[in-house]
Write a protein that holds these residues in place. Structure first.
Motif, PDB file in Angstrom:
ATOM      1  N   LEU A  71       0.859  -1.183   0.000  1.00  0.00           N
ATOM      2  CA  LEU A  71       0.000   0.000   0.000  1.00  0.00           C
ATOM      3  C   LEU A  71       0.895   1.233   0.000  1.00  0.00           C
ATOM      4  CD1 LEU A  71      -2.906   1.247   0.431  1.00  0.00           C
ATOM      5  CD2 LEU A  71      -2.368   1.217   2.875  1.00  0.00           C
ATOM      6  N   VAL A  72       0.630   2.148  -0.927  1.00  0.00           N
ATOM      7  CA  VAL A  72       1.421   3.370  -1.038  1.00  0.00           C
ATOM      8  C   VAL A  72       0.568   4.533  -0.544  1.00  0.00           C
ATOM      9  CG1 VAL A  72       2.615   4.929  -2.634  1.00  0.00           C
ATOM     10  CG2 VAL A  72       2.642   2.443  -3.049  1.00  0.00           C
ATOM     11  N   LEU A  73       1.039   5.253   0.438  1.00  0.00           N
ATOM     12  CA  LEU A  73       0.313   6.418   0.954  1.00  0.00           C
ATOM     13  C   LEU A  73       1.187   7.661   0.827  1.00  0.00           C
ATOM     14  CD1 LEU A  73      -1.269   4.849   4.193  1.00  0.00           C
ATOM     15  CD2 LEU A  73      -2.419   5.280   2.004  1.00  0.00           C
ATOM     16  N   ILE A  74       0.655   8.629   0.089  1.00  0.00           N
ATOM     17  CA  ILE A  74       1.368   9.886  -0.167  1.00  0.00           C
ATOM     18  C   ILE A  74       0.713  10.985   0.664  1.00  0.00           C
ATOM     19  CG2 ILE A  74       1.815  11.613  -1.968  1.00  0.00           C
ATOM     20  CD1 ILE A  74       1.909   9.084  -3.897  1.00  0.00           C
ATOM     21  N   ASN A  75       1.508  11.773   1.334  1.00  0.00           N
ATOM     22  CA  ASN A  75       1.026  12.838   2.229  1.00  0.00           C
ATOM     23  C   ASN A  75      -0.026  12.316   3.226  1.00  0.00           C
ATOM     24  OD1 ASN A  75       2.638  14.463   0.616  1.00  0.00           O
ATOM     25  ND2 ASN A  75       0.935  15.242  -0.602  1.00  0.00           N
ATOM     26  N   PRO A  76       0.253  11.199   3.897  1.00  0.00           N
ATOM     27  CA  PRO A  76      -0.763  10.607   4.784  1.00  0.00           C
ATOM     28  C   PRO A  76      -1.024  11.467   6.008  1.00  0.00           C
ATOM     29  CG  PRO A  76       1.339   9.509   5.124  1.00  0.00           C
ATOM     30  CD  PRO A  76       1.534  10.474   3.976  1.00  0.00           C
ATOM     31  N   LYS A  77      -2.288  11.461   6.409  1.00  0.00           N
ATOM     32  CA  LYS A  77      -2.688  12.205   7.596  1.00  0.00           C
ATOM     33  C   LYS A  77      -3.691  11.370   8.382  1.00  0.00           C
ATOM     34  CE  LYS A  77      -3.925  16.800   8.969  1.00  0.00           C
ATOM     35  NZ  LYS A  77      -4.848  17.886   8.781  1.00  0.00           N
ATOM     36  N   ILE A  78      -3.395  11.125   9.639  1.00  0.00           N
ATOM     37  CA  ILE A  78      -4.324  10.354  10.474  1.00  0.00           C
ATOM     38  C   ILE A  78      -5.426  11.294  10.943  1.00  0.00           C
ATOM     39  CG2 ILE A  78      -4.577   9.076  12.639  1.00  0.00           C
ATOM     40  CD1 ILE A  78      -1.591   8.138  12.122  1.00  0.00           C
ATOM     41  N   VAL A  79      -6.679  10.961  10.581  1.00  0.00           N
ATOM     42  CA  VAL A  79      -7.787  11.872  10.866  1.00  0.00           C
ATOM     43  C   VAL A  79      -8.709  11.361  11.967  1.00  0.00           C
ATOM     44  CG1 VAL A  79      -7.771  12.967   8.597  1.00  0.00           C
ATOM     45  CG2 VAL A  79      -9.132  10.893   8.933  1.00  0.00           C
ATOM     46  N   ALA A  80      -8.573  10.079  12.322  1.00  0.00           N
ATOM     47  CA  ALA A  80      -9.361   9.537  13.439  1.00  0.00           C
ATOM     48  C   ALA A  80      -8.581   8.406  14.064  1.00  0.00           C
ATOM     49  CB  ALA A  80     -10.717   9.035  12.932  1.00  0.00           C
ATOM     50  N   LYS A  81      -8.694   8.286  15.382  1.00  0.00           N
ATOM     51  CA  LYS A  81      -7.967   7.212  16.077  1.00  0.00           C
ATOM     52  C   LYS A  81      -8.680   6.871  17.366  1.00  0.00           C
ATOM     53  CE  LYS A  81      -4.767  10.887  17.441  1.00  0.00           C
ATOM     54  NZ  LYS A  81      -3.413  11.425  17.359  1.00  0.00           N
ATOM     55  N   VAL A  82      -8.817   5.556  17.631  1.00  0.00           N
ATOM     56  CA  VAL A  82      -9.453   5.100  18.869  1.00  0.00           C
ATOM     57  C   VAL A  82      -8.753   3.876  19.423  1.00  0.00           C
ATOM     58  CG1 VAL A  82     -11.786   6.000  18.426  1.00  0.00           C
ATOM     59  CG2 VAL A  82     -11.157   3.743  17.569  1.00  0.00           C
ATOM     60  N   LYS A  83      -9.052   3.584  20.692  1.00  0.00           N
ATOM     61  CA  LYS A  83      -8.663   2.332  21.339  1.00  0.00           C
ATOM     62  C   LYS A  83      -7.146   2.171  21.456  1.00  0.00           C
ATOM     63  CE  LYS A  83      -9.985  -2.436  20.987  1.00  0.00           C
ATOM     64  NZ  LYS A  83      -9.927  -3.397  19.888  1.00  0.00           N
ATOM     65  N   GLU A  84      -6.571   2.868  22.419  1.00  0.00           N
ATOM     66  CA  GLU A  84      -5.125   2.786  22.610  1.00  0.00           C
ATOM     67  C   GLU A  84      -4.743   1.506  23.364  1.00  0.00           C
ATOM     68  OE1 GLU A  84      -3.832   6.587  23.961  1.00  0.00           O
ATOM     69  OE2 GLU A  84      -1.759   6.231  23.370  1.00  0.00           O
ATOM     70  N   GLU A  85      -3.712   0.830  22.858  1.00  0.00           N
ATOM     71  CA  GLU A  85      -3.220  -0.393  23.506  1.00  0.00           C
ATOM     72  C   GLU A  85      -1.709  -0.461  23.384  1.00  0.00           C
ATOM     73  OE1 GLU A  85      -4.882  -4.116  22.141  1.00  0.00           O
ATOM     74  OE2 GLU A  85      -6.915  -3.345  22.491  1.00  0.00           O
ATOM     75  N   ILE A  86      -1.093  -1.184  24.307  1.00  0.00           N
ATOM     76  CA  ILE A  86       0.361  -1.329  24.274  1.00  0.00           C
ATOM     77  C   ILE A  86       0.732  -2.602  23.524  1.00  0.00           C
ATOM     78  CG2 ILE A  86       2.399  -1.757  25.720  1.00  0.00           C
ATOM     79  CD1 ILE A  86       1.110   0.121  27.808  1.00  0.00           C
ATOM     80  N   GLY A  87       1.673  -2.465  22.586  1.00  0.00           N
ATOM     81  CA  GLY A  87       2.118  -3.637  21.815  1.00  0.00           C
ATOM     82  C   GLY A  87       3.590  -3.539  21.470  1.00  0.00           C
ATOM     83  N   LYS A  88       4.112  -4.641  20.937  1.00  0.00           N
ATOM     84  CA  LYS A  88       5.529  -4.727  20.604  1.00  0.00           C
ATOM     85  C   LYS A  88       5.816  -4.041  19.268  1.00  0.00           C
ATOM     86  CE  LYS A  88       7.455  -8.764  19.854  1.00  0.00           C
ATOM     87  NZ  LYS A  88       7.767 -10.190  20.035  1.00  0.00           N
ATOM     88  N   GLU A  89       6.950  -3.387  19.179  1.00  0.00           N
ATOM     89  CA  GLU A  89       7.311  -2.693  17.953  1.00  0.00           C
ATOM     90  C   GLU A  89       8.811  -2.764  17.701  1.00  0.00           C
ATOM     91  OE1 GLU A  89       5.842   1.571  16.651  1.00  0.00           O
ATOM     92  OE2 GLU A  89       4.313   0.543  17.821  1.00  0.00           O
ATOM     93  N   ALA A  90       9.179  -2.738  16.431  1.00  0.00           N
ATOM     94  CA  ALA A  90      10.590  -2.702  16.052  1.00  0.00           C
ATOM     95  C   ALA A  90      10.715  -1.873  14.779  1.00  0.00           C
ATOM     96  CB  ALA A  90      11.116  -4.111  15.823  1.00  0.00           C
ATOM     97  N   CYS A  91      11.926  -1.453  14.448  1.00  0.00           N
ATOM     98  CA  CYS A  91      12.119  -0.528  13.328  1.00  0.00           C
ATOM     99  C   CYS A  91      13.384  -0.893  12.561  1.00  0.00           C
ATOM    100  CB  CYS A  91      12.235   0.898  13.891  1.00  0.00           C
ATOM    101  SG  CYS A  91      12.517   2.149  12.635  1.00  0.00           S
ATOM    102  N   LEU A  92      13.287  -0.883  11.227  1.00  0.00           N
ATOM    103  CA  LEU A  92      14.450  -1.186  10.393  1.00  0.00           C
ATOM    104  C   LEU A  92      15.583  -0.187  10.623  1.00  0.00           C
ATOM    105  CD1 LEU A  92      12.598  -2.030   7.055  1.00  0.00           C
ATOM    106  CD2 LEU A  92      13.828  -3.644   8.504  1.00  0.00           C
ATOM    107  N   SER A  93      15.247   1.006  11.090  1.00  0.00           N
ATOM    108  CA  SER A  93      16.270   2.030  11.341  1.00  0.00           C
ATOM    109  C   SER A  93      16.861   1.948  12.748  1.00  0.00           C
ATOM    110  CB  SER A  93      15.683   3.433  11.117  1.00  0.00           C
ATOM    111  OG  SER A  93      15.358   3.603   9.756  1.00  0.00           O
ATOM    112  N   VAL A  94      16.294   1.042  13.555  1.00  0.00           N
ATOM    113  CA  VAL A  94      16.828   0.826  14.911  1.00  0.00           C
ATOM    114  C   VAL A  94      17.092  -0.677  15.048  1.00  0.00           C
ATOM    115  CG1 VAL A  94      16.484   1.280  17.373  1.00  0.00           C
ATOM    116  CG2 VAL A  94      15.322   2.720  15.692  1.00  0.00           C
ATOM    117  N   PRO A  95      18.102  -1.192  14.338  1.00  0.00           N
ATOM    118  CA  PRO A  95      18.276  -2.640  14.246  1.00  0.00           C
ATOM    119  C   PRO A  95      18.603  -3.280  15.591  1.00  0.00           C
ATOM    120  CG  PRO A  95      20.127  -1.481  13.212  1.00  0.00           C
ATOM    121  CD  PRO A  95      19.107  -0.454  13.563  1.00  0.00           C
ATOM    122  N   GLY A  96      18.104  -4.513  15.746  1.00  0.00           N
ATOM    123  CA  GLY A  96      18.473  -5.319  16.910  1.00  0.00           C
ATOM    124  C   GLY A  96      17.695  -5.047  18.178  1.00  0.00           C
ATOM    125  N   LEU A  97      16.713  -4.145  18.101  1.00  0.00           N
ATOM    126  CA  LEU A  97      15.957  -3.815  19.310  1.00  0.00           C
ATOM    127  C   LEU A  97      14.457  -3.924  19.067  1.00  0.00           C
ATOM    128  CD1 LEU A  97      17.831  -0.615  20.602  1.00  0.00           C
ATOM    129  CD2 LEU A  97      17.910  -2.894  21.626  1.00  0.00           C
TER     130      LEU A  97
END
Ligand code: ZN
Length: 162
Positions: A71-97
């Motif tokens: 999916l390609v998103l150009i100039n994306p803007k989040i316009v609605a958001k609900v239900k906050e939860e804690i989950g695991k995350e990792a990033c290609l720019s922060v390797p190994g963590l």
């Protein structure tokens, strides 16, 4: 398609705010192809243009199992958001963590597609998390800025990175 080098945490470009795209040019199309290729080669679930050094508001995401639905998103803007939860995350720019981050589990994002037409996407669960992670990149924010205290640790190899 060219696999591009991913910038790592510590590179000052990752802390810059990316600029809106004003038109779809051959260069933008090429950039999108390179980003998708780079995301797949690195087994990522998402990639922001700044992660390969282009300060443009452009993200690619693929949370499908077979990795065949980019999916390609150009100039994306989040316009609605609900239900906050804690989950695991990792990033290609922060390797190994990896770390735990609080994110909305349902978001609506407005963007342009590759024809520069307005699109609206409703996302849930990991898809919603990936969108928030990538949009953060466009604003110079890394998930480690939002990580729950003490939750950052070495990542396992099968983790999805973005
Ligand atoms: Zn990332």
């Amino acid at each position: 398609m060219v696999v591009r080098k991913i910038l790592f945490n510590g590179n000052p470009l990752l802390r810059k705010v990316s600029k809106p795209i004003k038109a779809i040019t051959p260069e933008i199309r090429k950039l999108v192809e390179d980003m998708i290729e780079t995301m797949y080669v690195n087994q990522g679930a998402g990639l922001a243009a700044v992660q390969i050094g282009e300060l443009k508001r452009l993200i690619v995401i693929d949370v499908s199992e077979k990795k065949d639905q980019p999916l390609v998103l150009i100039n994306p803007k989040i316009v609605a958001k609900v239900k906050e939860e804690i989950g695991k995350e990792a990033c290609l720019s922060v390797p190994g963590l990896e770390g735990k981050v609080s994110r909305f589990q349902q978001v609506r994002v407005k963007a342009r597609n590759l024809h520069f037409i307005d699109v609206e996407v409703d996302a849930e669960g990991y898809f919603a998390v990936a969108i928030q992670h990538e949009v953060d990149h466009l604003d110079g924010i890394l998930y480690i800025d939002r990580v729950e205290t003490g939750s950052l640790k070495p990542s396992r190899e099968d983790d999805d990175e973005q």
